[in-house]
Design a protein around this motif. Structure first.
Motif, short mmCIF file in Angstrom:
data_model
loop_
_atom_site.label_atom_id
_atom_site.label_comp_id
_atom_site.label_asym_id
_atom_site.label_seq_id
_atom_site.Cartn_x
_atom_site.Cartn_y
_atom_site.Cartn_z
N ARG A 108 -22.47 -0.73 -29.93
CA ARG A 108 -23.20 0.11 -28.96
C ARG A 108 -23.70 1.39 -29.63
O ARG A 108 -24.85 1.81 -29.42
N GLN A 109 -22.85 2.02 -30.42
CA GLN A 109 -23.27 3.25 -31.10
C GLN A 109 -24.44 2.97 -32.03
O GLN A 109 -25.40 3.75 -32.11
N GLU A 112 -27.60 2.32 -29.85
CA GLU A 112 -28.10 3.57 -29.25
C GLU A 112 -28.82 4.41 -30.30
O GLU A 112 -29.87 5.02 -30.02
N GLN A 116 -31.94 1.72 -28.43
CA GLN A 116 -31.65 0.83 -27.31
C GLN A 116 -30.96 1.64 -26.20
O GLN A 116 -30.07 2.46 -26.47
N VAL A 117 -31.35 1.39 -24.96
CA VAL A 117 -30.83 2.15 -23.82
C VAL A 117 -29.90 1.25 -22.99
O VAL A 117 -30.30 0.19 -22.52
#
Length: 607
Positions: A108-109, A112, A116-117
């Motif tokens: 996820r990190q 992001e 990417q949202v």
């Protein structure tokens, strides 16, 4: 834990997927959703709560398309909200996921940072945005999926569809079940064959590390590196007609009434009618020489294993260790190579039990699994399986699968005792006769329905309940307490009756009913003394016994349910039925959701 269903073909996908999800709702019912391709676009409908909420939404906002995926959720990461409901996706891809992505925070990190949202609290959304990221780099759906899969860590089953690619679905699994169904110009994905039963009997069960590319013309299996694989198509015995309430109020009520049939069907598989002897499949080890057994399971299956421990030690004289599967690996017990690992699971997909299996395998332990689903992951990884022939069990609270497991363990005990020279022919004949008589005696238990409902009216008013039993009745008491907690939400605890005076007796007063399973076995007198101690403290005694026991316990019990007299060996199997019936009737009185109790799911496929 969650349920996945998908279809590519010539018909509208939504009604097919919705029906598949209904058959998978036992896996989770916190939220649900469906995504399809409509004119090449990914469109989704999602709703919090049970599947009926999604069905109502689809009536208001229909969803067209012939390529679709659906999901019914048991929440792990993120609350059970519409936002967190599957399918997750972007304009380019939609995914559904069962399992846990262990490295999702790292991914996820990274995503992001790449722009990417994220919109949800789930680990599953990471899969969708990772695939989307690769699609944005110009990779094809297949290559995007494969590249993403190689980066995922954890247990998962995944289905994906892609904008602009009608008739394409990609599935993958690792330590979570996924099956491909083959129809006429239609193919399906499902978490298990139950979801696919109305659609096809031709099934391929995917293996760990498998990816599949599905079109209406066929399925192409491969590794995550893209190496082609060949996976066999099997004909499943499950049919659409085998599932339904058949006029009962709940699936649980129906499944309770199937106890006699299931016990009988399981015995037919295990006992040769000509010789009246227990017959096992060919074993790759010798029961006569295994030094000890290790039993592990979760929930009700663990209690079945506890009864099996009593039997194997007393009758076969085989030393037995037993652990709940979620603790066994981490306790790291010393094991003797060549011992028998006895694993018990209804689904064959229970994550903790499967992990214990692999741990035992690493220590050179022979693996024998007692399973209700014979095409499951545990079945594939066991040396030998003994099938319980219980049929589909839809209610989340296990009933008939439990007595089927006990029946298998009883037969295994007889075979082990015979192999070890601890049971002569006359002794085997006596125990087999007791088992063969059991289905008809089990059917007689339902004649006591009115008495059990009367007992339920007492229990339903309580906030706390004690269950007591001695010897092999202690696990029966534990099963009774678990069932009451699961479906009525009344706090209940089970104790070995002799332990009551070592602490729990302080809880006893007129507000705490005591449910006791007390057949006329050699431990009857001991248990009766314990009940008299409880009575002296004002306890309200609710007793399951037989005619002989009733004559002695009626003087102190507030209510007695008289069960058929059976051989001591099979008494735990018979006594299980009324304690499950009691929990059911209490839940009905309290108006709880019997088949889908809060926070629970049938097949626990995450640790």
């Amino acid at each position: 834990m969650c349920g996945i269903c998908g279809v590519v073909g010539l018909r509208h996908a939504t009604p097919i997927v919705l029906e598949g999800l209904r058959r998978l709702e036992y896996r989770g019912y916190d939220s649900a959703g469906i995504a399809t391709l409509v004119d090449g676009r990914v469109e989704r409908r999602r709703a919090a709560g049970k599947l009926d909420n999604l069905a109502s939404l689809l009536e208001r906002e229909p969803l067209a398309g012939k390529t679709g995926i659906g999901h019914t959720r048991w929440a792990t990461h993120g609350a059970p909200t519409t936002c967190n409901a599957h399918p997750h996706g972007t304009q380019r891809v939609a995914i559904v996921h069962n399992g846990i992505i262990e490295n999702f925070e790292t991914l996820r990190q990274e995503l992001e940072a790449a722009g990417q949202v994220f919109e949800t609290e789930t680990d599953s959304e990471t899969i969708a945005l990772l695939v989307d990221y690769y699609l944005q780099q110009g990779l094809s759906p297949r290559n995007s999926a494969l590249k993403a899969l190689k980066r995922l860590e954890g247990a998962y089953a995944i289905a994906m569809i892609f904008a602009g690619h009608e008739g394409l679905m990609i599935g993958a699994c690792n330590n979570a079940p996924l099956a491909v169904g083959f129809g006429d110009d239609e193919l399906f994905l499902g978490s298990d064959s139950l979801a696919l039963a109305p659609l096809t009997r031709r099934i391929t069960y995917m293996e760990n590390g498998d990816c599949v590319v599905i079109t209406p013309q066929g399925a192409e299996f491969m590794t995550f590196d893209g190496t082609p694989l060949v996976r066999p198509v099997q004909i499943t015995a499950l049919t659409a007609g085998s599932i339904g309430k058949d006029g009962y109020r709940h699936y649980m009520e129906k499944e309770l009434h199937e106890h006699p049939l299931v016990i009988g069907q399981t015995l037919q598989r295990m006992i040769d009618p000509a010789t009246r002897k227990v017959t096992l499949p060919d074993l790759p080890f010798d029961l006569a020489t295994v030094p000890r057994a290790v039993i592990t399971a979760c929930g009700s299956a663990f209690y079945a294993g506890m009864v099996g421990r009593y039997w194997l030690e007393e009758i076969a004289r085989l030393p037995v260790d037993i652990d709940v599967a979620s603790e066994m690996r981490y306790r790291n017990p010393p094991l003797t190579p060549g011992s028998l690992g006895l694993l018990i699971s209804q689904s064959g997909e229970t994550a903790d039990t499967l992990a214990a299996l692999r741990s035992l395998r690493a220590d050179a332990i022979h693996i024998l699994s007692v399973l209700n689903v014979e095409h499951s992951t545990m079945a594939r990884e066991s040396d030998v399986i003994l099938g319980t022939v219980a049929g589909p069990e839809i209610s989340v609270a296990s009933t008939k699968a439990f007595t089927a497991q006990l029946t298998i363990l009883a037969c295994l005990t007889i075979a082990t005792a015979r192999a070890r020279g601890k049971l002569d022919p006359l002794g085997e004949e006596e125990l087999v006769a007791a088992l063969m008589d059991l289905p008809s005696r089990a059917a007689e238990v339902f004649n006591q329905g009115a008495a059990i409902r009367q007992m339920a009216s007492i229990v339903a008013e309580a906030r706390d309940v004690l269950y007591l039993g001695r010897g092999s009745m202690f696990p029966v008491a534990m099963e009774g307490a678990l069932k009451l907690k699961e479906i009525s939400y009344i706090h209940a605890e089970a104790y070995a009756a002799g332990e009551m005076k070592h602490g729990p007796i302080s809880l006893i007063d007129r507000t705490v009913p005591i449910v006791a399973s007390v057949p006329s076995t050699p431990l009857f007198d001991k248990t009766l003394s314990n009940l008299q101690e409880a009575k002296a403290r004002g306890g309200r005694l609710l007793v399951f016994t037989d005619t002989e026991g009733a004559e002695r316990v009626s003087a102190i019990a507030e209510q007695v349910v008289v069960l058929p007299r059976v051989h001591d060996f099979v008494a735990p199997i018979l006594q299980t039925i009324p304690v499950q019936m009691l929990a059911y009737e209490v839940a009905v009185l309290k108006g709880t959701d019997v088949d889908q109790p809060r926070n629970l799911a049938k097949s626990v496929t995450v640790e």
